[in-house]
Design a protein around this motif. Sequence first.
Motif, PDB file in Angstrom:
ATOM      1  N   MET A   1       0.874  -1.316   0.097  1.00 57.63           N
ATOM      2  CA  MET A   1      -0.024  -0.135   0.132  1.00 57.63           C
ATOM      3  C   MET A   1       0.814   1.193  -0.067  1.00 57.63           C
ATOM      4  N   ALA A   2       0.169   2.640  -0.298  1.00 57.09           N
ATOM      5  CA  ALA A   2       0.738   3.629  -0.134  1.00 57.09           C
ATOM      6  C   ALA A   2       1.453   3.841   1.257  1.00 57.09           C
ATOM      7  N   PRO A   3       2.640   4.632   1.508  1.00 62.90           N
ATOM      8  CA  PRO A   3       3.224   4.690   2.793  1.00 62.90           C
ATOM      9  C   PRO A   3       2.398   5.648   3.695  1.00 62.90           C
ATOM     10  N   THR A   4       1.608   6.315   2.922  1.00 63.60           N
ATOM     11  CA  THR A   4       0.820   7.343   3.767  1.00 63.60           C
ATOM     12  C   THR A   4      -0.559   6.734   4.268  1.00 63.60           C
ATOM     13  N   GLN A   5      -0.700   5.209   3.815  1.00 61.64           N
ATOM     14  CA  GLN A   5      -1.682   4.657   4.402  1.00 61.64           C
ATOM     15  C   GLN A   5      -1.317   4.055   5.715  1.00 61.64           C
ATOM     16  N   GLY A   6      -1.000   4.735   6.725  1.00 65.33           N
ATOM     17  CA  GLY A   6      -0.950   4.223   8.151  1.00 65.33           C
ATOM     18  C   GLY A   6       0.695   4.097   8.708  1.00 65.33           C
ATOM     19  N   ILE A   7       1.705   4.524   7.748  1.00 61.51           N
ATOM     20  CA  ILE A   7       3.138   4.305   8.181  1.00 61.51           C
ATOM     21  C   ILE A   7       3.460   5.793   8.322  1.00 61.51           C
ATOM     22  N   VAL A   8       3.360   6.683   7.304  1.00 61.46           N
ATOM     23  CA  VAL A   8       4.060   8.035   7.585  1.00 61.46           C
ATOM     24  C   VAL A   8       2.705   8.861   7.487  1.00 61.46           C
ATOM     25  N   ASN A   9       2.887   9.860   8.517  1.00 61.89           N
ATOM     26  CA  ASN A   9       1.614  11.038   8.113  1.00 61.89           C
ATOM     27  C   ASN A   9       1.857  11.946   6.962  1.00 61.89           C
ATOM     28  N   PRO A  10       0.784  12.022   6.204  1.00 57.49           N
ATOM     29  CA  PRO A  10       0.845  12.463   4.897  1.00 57.49           C
ATOM     30  C   PRO A  10       1.360  13.911   5.038  1.00 57.49           C
ATOM     31  N   ASP A  11       1.626  14.625   6.179  1.00 59.68           N
ATOM     32  CA  ASP A  11       2.483  15.734   6.283  1.00 59.68           C
ATOM     33  C   ASP A  11       3.935  15.578   6.244  1.00 59.68           C
ATOM     34  N   ASP A  12       4.383  14.460   6.572  1.00 52.93           N
ATOM     35  CA  ASP A  12       5.892  14.372   6.538  1.00 52.93           C
ATOM     36  C   ASP A  12       6.120  13.281   5.199  1.00 52.93           C
ATOM     37  N   ALA A  13       5.244  13.354   4.250  1.00 54.33           N
ATOM     38  CA  ALA A  13       5.630  12.527   3.033  1.00 54.33           C
ATOM     39  C   ALA A  13       6.943  12.756   2.509  1.00 54.33           C
ATOM     40  N   SER A  14       7.660  14.040   2.936  1.00 51.61           N
ATOM     41  CA  SER A  14       8.932  14.011   2.199  1.00 51.61           C
ATOM     42  C   SER A  14       9.973  13.084   2.779  1.00 51.61           C
ATOM     43  N   LEU A  15       9.386  12.366   3.828  1.00 54.13           N
ATOM     44  CA  LEU A  15      10.290  11.310   4.544  1.00 54.13           C
ATOM     45  C   LEU A  15      10.536  10.079   3.342  1.00 54.13           C
ATOM     46  N   ALA A  16       9.508   9.939   2.727  1.00 56.37           N
ATOM     47  CA  ALA A  16       9.526   9.139   1.509  1.00 56.37           C
ATOM     48  C   ALA A  16      10.502   9.298   0.508  1.00 56.37           C
ATOM     49  N   ASP A  17      10.914  10.610   0.359  1.00 53.58           N
ATOM     50  CA  ASP A  17      12.084  10.929  -0.552  1.00 53.58           C
ATOM     51  C   ASP A  17      13.450  10.523   0.126  1.00 53.58           C
ATOM     52  N   ARG A  18      13.563  10.457   1.262  1.00 50.60           N
ATOM     53  CA  ARG A  18      15.039  10.355   1.924  1.00 50.60           C
ATOM     54  C   ARG A  18      15.050   8.646   2.218  1.00 50.60           C
ATOM     55  N   CYS A  19      13.969   7.981   2.487  1.00 53.72           N
ATOM     56  CA  CYS A  19      14.312   6.519   2.753  1.00 53.72           C
ATOM     57  C   CYS A  19      13.139   5.809   2.105  1.00 53.72           C
ATOM     58  N   THR A  20      13.288   4.544   1.891  1.00 56.18           N
ATOM     59  CA  THR A  20      12.507   3.634   1.289  1.00 56.18           C
ATOM     60  C   THR A  20      11.404   3.338   2.514  1.00 56.18           C
ATOM     61  N   ILE A  21      10.289   3.271   1.830  1.00 53.58           N
ATOM     62  CA  ILE A  21       9.057   2.903   2.884  1.00 53.58           C
ATOM     63  C   ILE A  21       8.291   1.690   2.290  1.00 53.58           C
ATOM     64  N   ILE A  22       8.178   0.622   2.997  1.00 51.99           N
ATOM     65  CA  ILE A  22       7.710  -0.552   2.501  1.00 51.99           C
ATOM     66  C   ILE A  22       6.381  -0.715   3.051  1.00 51.99           C
ATOM     67  N   ASN A  23       5.335  -0.967   2.735  1.00 54.19           N
ATOM     68  CA  ASN A  23       4.029  -1.022   3.430  1.00 54.19           C
ATOM     69  C   ASN A  23       3.253  -2.436   2.718  1.00 54.19           C
ATOM     70  N   PRO A  24       3.514  -3.488   3.322  1.00 49.61           N
ATOM     71  CA  PRO A  24       2.827  -4.549   2.850  1.00 49.61           C
ATOM     72  C   PRO A  24       1.608  -4.972   3.320  1.00 49.61           C
ATOM     73  N   VAL A  25       0.887  -5.774   2.626  1.00 49.89           N
ATOM     74  CA  VAL A  25      -0.683  -5.832   3.174  1.00 49.89           C
ATOM     75  C   VAL A  25      -0.786  -7.364   3.718  1.00 49.89           C
ATOM     76  N   PHE A  26       0.174  -8.192   3.199  1.00 46.58           N
ATOM     77  CA  PHE A  26      -0.079  -9.522   3.830  1.00 46.58           C
ATOM     78  C   PHE A  26       1.256 -10.181   4.346  1.00 46.58           C
ATOM     79  N   ASP A  27       1.064 -11.157   5.163  1.00 48.95           N
ATOM     80  CA  ASP A  27       2.341 -11.823   5.787  1.00 48.95           C
ATOM     81  C   ASP A  27       1.793 -13.375   5.081  1.00 48.95           C
ATOM     82  N   TYR A  28       3.177 -14.058   4.946  1.00 46.49           N
ATOM     83  CA  TYR A  28       2.791 -15.281   4.986  1.00 46.49           C
ATOM     84  C   TYR A  28       3.324 -16.181   6.021  1.00 46.49           C
ATOM     85  N   VAL A  29       2.345 -16.983   6.649  1.00 46.40           N
ATOM     86  CA  VAL A  29       2.505 -17.823   7.826  1.00 46.40           C
ATOM     87  C   VAL A  29       2.681 -19.426   7.518  1.00 46.40           C
TER      88      VAL A  29
END
Lengths: 373, 292
Positions: free
Chosen positions: A308-336
């Motif tokens: 999903m988009a990093p702004t969906q729950g990982i970073v605050n949309p106001d801090d979106a510039s953080l995504a320019d400086r580091c990679t943000i991974i926001n997976p929906v699923f886990d393999y168990v």
Amino acid sequence: MATSDSQLNSSSPTNDENDFKINKSVAHFAKELSNASYRSHKSASEVVFRTVASLKDVIMNDQWTTAKELIDLIHMNGDHLMEADPSETCTSNMIKRILHIIREEYIEDLESKTVEKDTSNSLKKTMTSERRTKDIDYSKIVPTLKTSIIDHINEFVTELETCKENIIQQAKQHLHANEIIMTLGYSKLVEDFLKKAAETRTFEVIVAAGVPLLEGHDMASNLSKANIQTTLISDAAIFAMMSRVNKVIIGTNAVMASGGLRAYTGSHTLALAANYYSIPVIVLVPLYKLCPMEKDAFEANNYFHKVMAPTQGIVNPDDASLADRCTIINPVFDYVPPELVTLFISDRGGNAPSYFYRYISELYHPADHNLNL
Amino acid sequence: MKTILETEKELSAGMAAIRVLLKVLEKSNSKTIQELREQLIDAIAILRTCDCPITAINSGSELFLRFITLTALDTQPFEECKKIMLDRGNTFYERLVESRQIIAQKASIYLYGGQTVLTHSRSRVVLAAMKRAAEKKCRFRVYITQSSPDTSGAEMVQNLRDLGIPCTMILDSAMGYIMESVDFVMVGAEGVCQSGGIINKIGTYQMALCAKALNKRFLVLAETFKFTQTFPLNNRDLEPEYKFTHSMLQKDTAEQHPLVDYTPPELINLFITDIGILPPTAVADELLKLYL
């Protein structure tokens, strides 16, 4: 196997334009599936019903004369649906179930209801039967085929409609008084399961919030409205709280052939924590979520994971510039992995993960397991 | 019969046994099923004395006898029955030949490119699976144990190099060292026991233990004709005739190195067979379907 079928589909010389047109209701449903806002709100059961309904429409209203043609037709319409949302396993499961129904009814009608229905492979069959399941000729014309397929599909739809209720009815067998249950995020099935048990006994539920979507909040609020004593915790506190828990109950997005889960992110953490304290992990799963493929078959196409988009729950949309400086991974699923699951509760009762291969041979035809192969 | 077996070296021993038994069936002059059965049992006894791994021969012939019994149940007149037996026997054999390719195809979902795989000794079915994946232009890396005492790993390395698959031979004692850098382990099997464990080239058990310790998946590629009705609980339980060749048994076995070991089902993640991808528990189910 599936390869030959799909090759025939694309290269068949009799491939008339009209014969291979996408069915209207399939096209309509595919369009909705590819719409992101619909995708984020749909439920798995809705997808299942609509897939079956649109494929039934193909069988009823499209032009076909032999089972072979129909299988090709379903393949083509099915591909269209799967392309609309490749990460949705329920659509492909239903396509495979319908294909299995067609094959089964064809054999049954052709040999006038005398042969065994079991289309799966076994060691015994390798030795005794002269006819191989994979080279059955599907191109004979059977006049009764259409009605028997439709009848079978109607039966199948009834089975689908009752499967949720069947799971919920088992709640009392698995939940006892004064137990502490932990769950993660939101699952309608788990909510109803817990509510059903709460009708006759009192127990406590700990809900892990489930980042990034924090759907555990809805879960906690719904359960507390039903007078169940509920505690909401953050995902980070799962391990700390685990020692006092009696059972972990979760839902899942899909179950792989080996019994491994494709579940909401954080489920692996939860299962590992439970495993550390030897606490049973129970997974509620309607059989339409059972996928005849292995995780690896998905991974080859990169369909297993979804981000999903990093702004969906990982970073605050106001801090979106953080995504320019580091990679943000926001997976929906886990393999168990299957070793971490103690018990599956499906509409046919409770089963160990190692039993699922049997359902696979019962519910799907070996040629349909992997449509992309 | 020995000579047939020896000229068929490229074939797995179990398949060769079935082929020999088919020949016996063809040439047999017996008049009743009982007589035929006895002749076959005699032939199997001779096969067992030949100097090669007996596990597959055992399962192959066991299956063949069962097949004879099952056919005998179906039809009455002996002459007709024998004809059907031969006919079915040949299709049965053809299907066994195909099974390796079916497994190779099923295993392809694990070898889609980018992986590092560890394998033990030389297995024809693992080789077939890797060959198929390489033909599909999947790049993967293979580590192969040298596999004492017959260094069959060296032969495997040569086979893989011929196919252009990057591979490295390692010492048997380097299993633990290399385990952390592989994605999963893929081995063949000489025999699959009812418990879901396998009998395979010595060192397999050790490899499975290492894989378990480092949480790597342990996949077994095996044709269903290797399923046998044995139920060993540990390595000592394993029949001496499995562990040693006929000529080795004539000497003091305490002085000999065993050729195979038993790997219990807890250490195996999945079986990739010609009838599908199965968990170890499914082996007993399949055997029950056959012998009940």
